[in-house]
Scaffold this motif. Sequence first.
Motif, PDB file in Angstrom:
ATOM      1  N   LEU A   1      40.731  45.530  39.601  1.00  0.00           N
ATOM      2  CA  LEU A   1      39.616  44.417  39.297  1.00  0.00           C
ATOM      3  C   LEU A   1      38.247  44.600  39.778  1.00  0.00           C
ATOM      4  O   LEU A   1      37.355  44.487  38.995  1.00  0.00           O
ATOM      5  CB  LEU A   1      40.281  42.979  39.795  1.00  0.00           C
ATOM      6  CG  LEU A   1      39.464  41.830  39.387  1.00  0.00           C
ATOM      7  CD1 LEU A   1      39.609  41.735  37.925  1.00  0.00           C
ATOM      8  CD2 LEU A   1      39.849  40.426  40.200  1.00  0.00           C
ATOM      9  N   THR A   2      38.275  45.025  41.112  1.00  0.00           N
ATOM     10  CA  THR A   2      36.796  45.351  41.677  1.00  0.00           C
ATOM     11  C   THR A   2      36.160  46.541  40.489  1.00  0.00           C
ATOM     12  O   THR A   2      34.999  46.037  40.335  1.00  0.00           O
ATOM     13  CB  THR A   2      36.929  45.866  42.972  1.00  0.00           C
ATOM     14  OG1 THR A   2      37.549  45.017  43.722  1.00  0.00           O
ATOM     15  CG2 THR A   2      35.379  46.120  43.619  1.00  0.00           C
ATOM     16  N   ILE A   3      36.690  47.375  40.398  1.00  0.00           N
ATOM     17  CA  ILE A   3      36.258  48.595  39.577  1.00  0.00           C
ATOM     18  C   ILE A   3      35.936  48.136  38.145  1.00  0.00           C
ATOM     19  O   ILE A   3      34.990  48.473  37.374  1.00  0.00           O
ATOM     20  CB  ILE A   3      36.855  49.736  39.769  1.00  0.00           C
ATOM     21  CG1 ILE A   3      35.983  51.116  39.162  1.00  0.00           C
ATOM     22  CG2 ILE A   3      38.271  50.086  39.099  1.00  0.00           C
ATOM     23  CD1 ILE A   3      34.635  51.241  40.115  1.00  0.00           C
ATOM     24  N   ASN A   4      36.988  47.484  37.461  1.00  0.00           N
ATOM     25  CA  ASN A   4      36.907  47.217  36.309  1.00  0.00           C
ATOM     26  C   ASN A   4      35.831  45.997  35.893  1.00  0.00           C
ATOM     27  O   ASN A   4      35.175  46.257  34.793  1.00  0.00           O
ATOM     28  CB  ASN A   4      38.173  46.547  35.668  1.00  0.00           C
ATOM     29  CG  ASN A   4      38.916  47.578  34.648  1.00  0.00           C
ATOM     30  OD1 ASN A   4      38.937  48.677  34.978  1.00  0.00           O
ATOM     31  ND2 ASN A   4      39.581  47.098  33.730  1.00  0.00           N
TER      32      ASN A   4
ATOM     33  N   ALA B   1      32.195  40.224  26.450  1.00  0.00           N
ATOM     34  CA  ALA B   1      33.287  39.973  25.426  1.00  0.00           C
ATOM     35  C   ALA B   1      33.535  41.211  24.610  1.00  0.00           C
ATOM     36  O   ALA B   1      34.477  41.974  24.204  1.00  0.00           O
ATOM     37  CB  ALA B   1      33.453  38.947  24.362  1.00  0.00           C
ATOM     38  N   LEU B   2      32.430  41.906  24.069  1.00  0.00           N
ATOM     39  CA  LEU B   2      32.510  43.276  23.239  1.00  0.00           C
ATOM     40  C   LEU B   2      33.032  44.516  23.935  1.00  0.00           C
ATOM     41  O   LEU B   2      34.175  45.055  23.604  1.00  0.00           O
ATOM     42  CB  LEU B   2      30.994  43.573  22.545  1.00  0.00           C
ATOM     43  CG  LEU B   2      30.525  42.749  21.462  1.00  0.00           C
ATOM     44  CD1 LEU B   2      29.111  43.144  21.255  1.00  0.00           C
ATOM     45  CD2 LEU B   2      31.555  42.865  20.236  1.00  0.00           C
ATOM     46  N   ILE B   3      32.607  44.425  25.376  1.00  0.00           N
ATOM     47  CA  ILE B   3      33.110  45.429  25.965  1.00  0.00           C
ATOM     48  C   ILE B   3      34.456  45.290  26.488  1.00  0.00           C
ATOM     49  O   ILE B   3      35.414  46.108  26.417  1.00  0.00           O
ATOM     50  CB  ILE B   3      32.231  45.634  27.431  1.00  0.00           C
ATOM     51  CG1 ILE B   3      30.773  46.058  27.379  1.00  0.00           C
ATOM     52  CG2 ILE B   3      32.809  46.373  28.554  1.00  0.00           C
ATOM     53  CD1 ILE B   3      30.813  47.646  26.824  1.00  0.00           C
ATOM     54  N   MET B   4      34.998  43.875  26.783  1.00  0.00           N
ATOM     55  CA  MET B   4      36.317  43.794  27.197  1.00  0.00           C
ATOM     56  C   MET B   4      37.267  43.936  26.060  1.00  0.00           C
ATOM     57  O   MET B   4      38.303  44.709  26.041  1.00  0.00           O
ATOM     58  CB  MET B   4      36.336  42.118  27.607  1.00  0.00           C
ATOM     59  CG  MET B   4      37.671  41.666  27.854  1.00  0.00           C
ATOM     60  SD  MET B   4      37.595  40.097  28.337  1.00  0.00           S
ATOM     61  CE  MET B   4      37.510  39.166  26.747  1.00  0.00           C
ATOM     62  N   ILE B   5      36.914  43.713  24.775  1.00  0.00           N
ATOM     63  CA  ILE B   5      37.702  43.784  23.447  1.00  0.00           C
ATOM     64  C   ILE B   5      37.874  45.141  23.419  1.00  0.00           C
ATOM     65  O   ILE B   5      39.130  45.633  23.046  1.00  0.00           O
ATOM     66  CB  ILE B   5      37.186  42.995  22.482  1.00  0.00           C
ATOM     67  CG1 ILE B   5      37.335  41.590  22.612  1.00  0.00           C
ATOM     68  CG2 ILE B   5      38.001  43.518  20.931  1.00  0.00           C
ATOM     69  CD1 ILE B   5      36.522  40.574  21.602  1.00  0.00           C
TER      70      ILE B   5
ATOM     71  N   GLY C   1      36.495  40.126  32.424  1.00  0.00           N
ATOM     72  CA  GLY C   1      35.416  39.752  31.732  1.00  0.00           C
ATOM     73  C   GLY C   1      34.765  38.369  32.355  1.00  0.00           C
ATOM     74  O   GLY C   1      33.630  38.511  32.449  1.00  0.00           O
ATOM     75  N   LEU C   2      35.585  37.636  32.738  1.00  0.00           N
ATOM     76  CA  LEU C   2      35.259  36.056  33.356  1.00  0.00           C
ATOM     77  C   LEU C   2      34.595  36.719  34.524  1.00  0.00           C
ATOM     78  O   LEU C   2      33.248  35.816  34.815  1.00  0.00           O
ATOM     79  CB  LEU C   2      36.258  35.450  33.790  1.00  0.00           C
ATOM     80  CG  LEU C   2      36.127  33.749  34.380  1.00  0.00           C
ATOM     81  CD1 LEU C   2      34.821  33.325  33.308  1.00  0.00           C
ATOM     82  CD2 LEU C   2      37.248  33.265  34.904  1.00  0.00           C
ATOM     83  N   MET C   3      34.764  37.333  35.468  1.00  0.00           N
ATOM     84  CA  MET C   3      34.029  37.796  36.719  1.00  0.00           C
ATOM     85  C   MET C   3      33.084  38.628  36.410  1.00  0.00           C
ATOM     86  O   MET C   3      31.850  38.248  37.146  1.00  0.00           O
ATOM     87  CB  MET C   3      34.889  38.743  37.592  1.00  0.00           C
ATOM     88  CG  MET C   3      35.921  37.842  38.429  1.00  0.00           C
ATOM     89  SD  MET C   3      37.030  39.029  39.429  1.00  0.00           S
ATOM     90  CE  MET C   3      35.721  39.800  40.448  1.00  0.00           C
ATOM     91  N   ALA C   4      32.709  39.387  35.183  1.00  0.00           N
ATOM     92  CA  ALA C   4      31.575  39.930  35.047  1.00  0.00           C
ATOM     93  C   ALA C   4      30.684  38.882  34.503  1.00  0.00           C
ATOM     94  O   ALA C   4      29.344  39.160  34.875  1.00  0.00           O
ATOM     95  CB  ALA C   4      31.924  40.991  33.812  1.00  0.00           C
TER      96      ALA C   4
ATOM     97  N   ASN D   1      32.572  48.146  35.699  1.00  0.00           N
ATOM     98  CA  ASN D   1      32.473  48.822  34.421  1.00  0.00           C
ATOM     99  C   ASN D   1      32.088  47.814  33.098  1.00  0.00           C
ATOM    100  O   ASN D   1      31.328  47.877  32.324  1.00  0.00           O
ATOM    101  CB  ASN D   1      33.744  49.576  33.997  1.00  0.00           C
ATOM    102  CG  ASN D   1      34.180  50.634  34.954  1.00  0.00           C
ATOM    103  OD1 ASN D   1      33.534  51.316  35.245  1.00  0.00           O
ATOM    104  ND2 ASN D   1      35.573  50.798  35.227  1.00  0.00           N
ATOM    105  N   THR D   2      32.643  46.523  33.391  1.00  0.00           N
ATOM    106  CA  THR D   2      32.299  45.516  32.258  1.00  0.00           C
ATOM    107  C   THR D   2      30.903  45.069  32.631  1.00  0.00           C
ATOM    108  O   THR D   2      30.168  45.032  31.471  1.00  0.00           O
ATOM    109  CB  THR D   2      33.207  44.312  32.487  1.00  0.00           C
ATOM    110  OG1 THR D   2      34.677  44.761  32.587  1.00  0.00           O
ATOM    111  CG2 THR D   2      33.076  43.402  31.241  1.00  0.00           C
ATOM    112  N   TYR D   3      30.707  44.742  33.635  1.00  0.00           N
ATOM    113  CA  TYR D   3      29.137  44.461  33.961  1.00  0.00           C
ATOM    114  C   TYR D   3      28.116  45.492  33.510  1.00  0.00           C
ATOM    115  O   TYR D   3      27.181  45.291  32.907  1.00  0.00           O
ATOM    116  CB  TYR D   3      29.196  44.190  35.500  1.00  0.00           C
ATOM    117  CG  TYR D   3      27.603  43.344  35.930  1.00  0.00           C
ATOM    118  CD1 TYR D   3      27.511  42.235  35.857  1.00  0.00           C
ATOM    119  CD2 TYR D   3      26.692  44.551  36.431  1.00  0.00           C
ATOM    120  CE1 TYR D   3      26.308  41.707  36.513  1.00  0.00           C
ATOM    121  CE2 TYR D   3      25.529  43.967  36.716  1.00  0.00           C
ATOM    122  CZ  TYR D   3      25.288  42.767  36.935  1.00  0.00           C
ATOM    123  OH  TYR D   3      24.153  41.946  37.638  1.00  0.00           O
ATOM    124  N   GLY D   4      28.382  46.882  34.137  1.00  0.00           N
ATOM    125  CA  GLY D   4      27.505  48.039  33.560  1.00  0.00           C
ATOM    126  C   GLY D   4      27.408  48.178  32.062  1.00  0.00           C
ATOM    127  O   GLY D   4      26.587  48.621  31.493  1.00  0.00           O
ATOM    128  N   GLY D   5      28.612  47.904  31.520  1.00  0.00           N
ATOM    129  CA  GLY D   5      28.671  48.240  29.985  1.00  0.00           C
ATOM    130  C   GLY D   5      27.911  47.126  29.240  1.00  0.00           C
ATOM    131  O   GLY D   5      27.171  47.537  28.235  1.00  0.00           O
TER     132      GLY D   5
END
Length: 475
Positions: free
Chosen positions: A290-293, A327-331, A144-147, A296-300
């Motif tokens: 981490l790269t792909i996640n 944060a919503l995507i991450m949670i 989430g922080l990286m996104a 996914n977080t950024y795209g979400g």
Amino acid sequence: MAASLVEQRSIDVVPDGERHGTAFSQFTLWLGANLQITAVVTGALAVVFGGDVVWSIIGLVLGNLLGGAVMALHSAQGPKLGLPQMIQSRAQFGVRGAVVPLALVIVMYIGFFASGSVLAGQAVGELTHLGETPGILIFAAVSGLMAAVGYRLIHAVGRVAGVICALAFVYLGIRLLERADLTTLLADAHFDLPMFLLAISLSASWQLAFGPYVADYSRYLPRTTSTRATFWWTLSGSALGSQWSMTFGVLVAATAGGAFMDNQVSYVVGLGGGGLIAAFLYFVIALGKLTINVLNTYGGFMSIVTSVSGFRGQRVLSPRGRAVYIALIMIAGTAVALLGKDSFLTSFKDFLLFLLTFFTPWSAINLVDYYLISRERYDLPALSDPNGRYGSWRWDALAVYAIGVALQLPFLVTHFYTGPLVAPLGGADISWIVGLTVPAVLYWALAGRKRNTGVSPTAPAADASYREPHGSPRP
């Protein structure tokens, strides 16, 4: 430095003055995003569910090339439009109608975030000696922080991950071949059509699932970037990385059997040895995921903003709003990961194939509209105006999309549902082929009918309305 590193834009158009980079950046990003443990598991599934080594690898190659070509065509849209991928869907489905495929895309991001967190959580848990659940939580927080930092950091981590993960996979491949009798594995080739098509479907669905966000990571490239260069660098990076990982997965599954299925991460690390080498391999697995996640977080978050803004008329997003959406995507992804971590392997295979049912019609409609109907030109301000050229809801396009989804169901094979036409085909899953071809033909015919009746197609001939929001004319 901080101001230049932290991304300020979200769904708004990237102006020419902020464009940077070369098409080669797509190779490094997608190579790094695919050299990772989930792609290894995807390749292994072709053997776990009954395929042999030779035909599984051939099927995975075909799927990666076919699905990768579709994905790379989406990537080539980024430099031309300077927009995130899914906001372009408003030109096909309407400013508000695009929420239909968007809702499914958001589910995809959460699912992939969860599946990645399960595997990376195992690695982080072993690396920190805290256990799997704390490992999942730590990994999710870093993602989430990286996104939140955004585009530049995502590409930088992709470059680093590509190099480190490539070296690790070379080492692991050598160690695997020391254990495996490759001659015996390759000699045991028995063509089975359903298993061959399953292998194609697994890798094709892997590639097609990138389609809804691939242009998010090419939209900062200069507008003059060659479409051909963007296409080929994206395809080569994604296909090479995924096939490398999946071939490794096929060989691991064929030699390890149940030992790999019980704990994928521990078995792969065990190939390399113990001590510092094991710690390094756990780090590599976490880095690859981490790269792909982060993607996914950024795209979400991008998809949620696109969905909400279609109804609120919002064109920009504050840093606080950006943090909330991420944060919503991450949670949500973390919650799914914690709930489903004990039944990962079977659930992930079904998740991949079921997702393919919803994204192949979207890809077909989007690509036909962009390349064949609109000729790579959209009225960008109208993409935010429900009363503009693209309208609020395009029920004809949504009908084509629904038909494309429905027509796949008789040919679909998953753990919880098998279509009635699967048995006559010997158990083969050809749903993704139906999902690409039928909507493409129907949408093209629909656009042709509009042209013949004098109704303006999605993007008419160039005129003064083709301007960026800041006023510079489109070429």
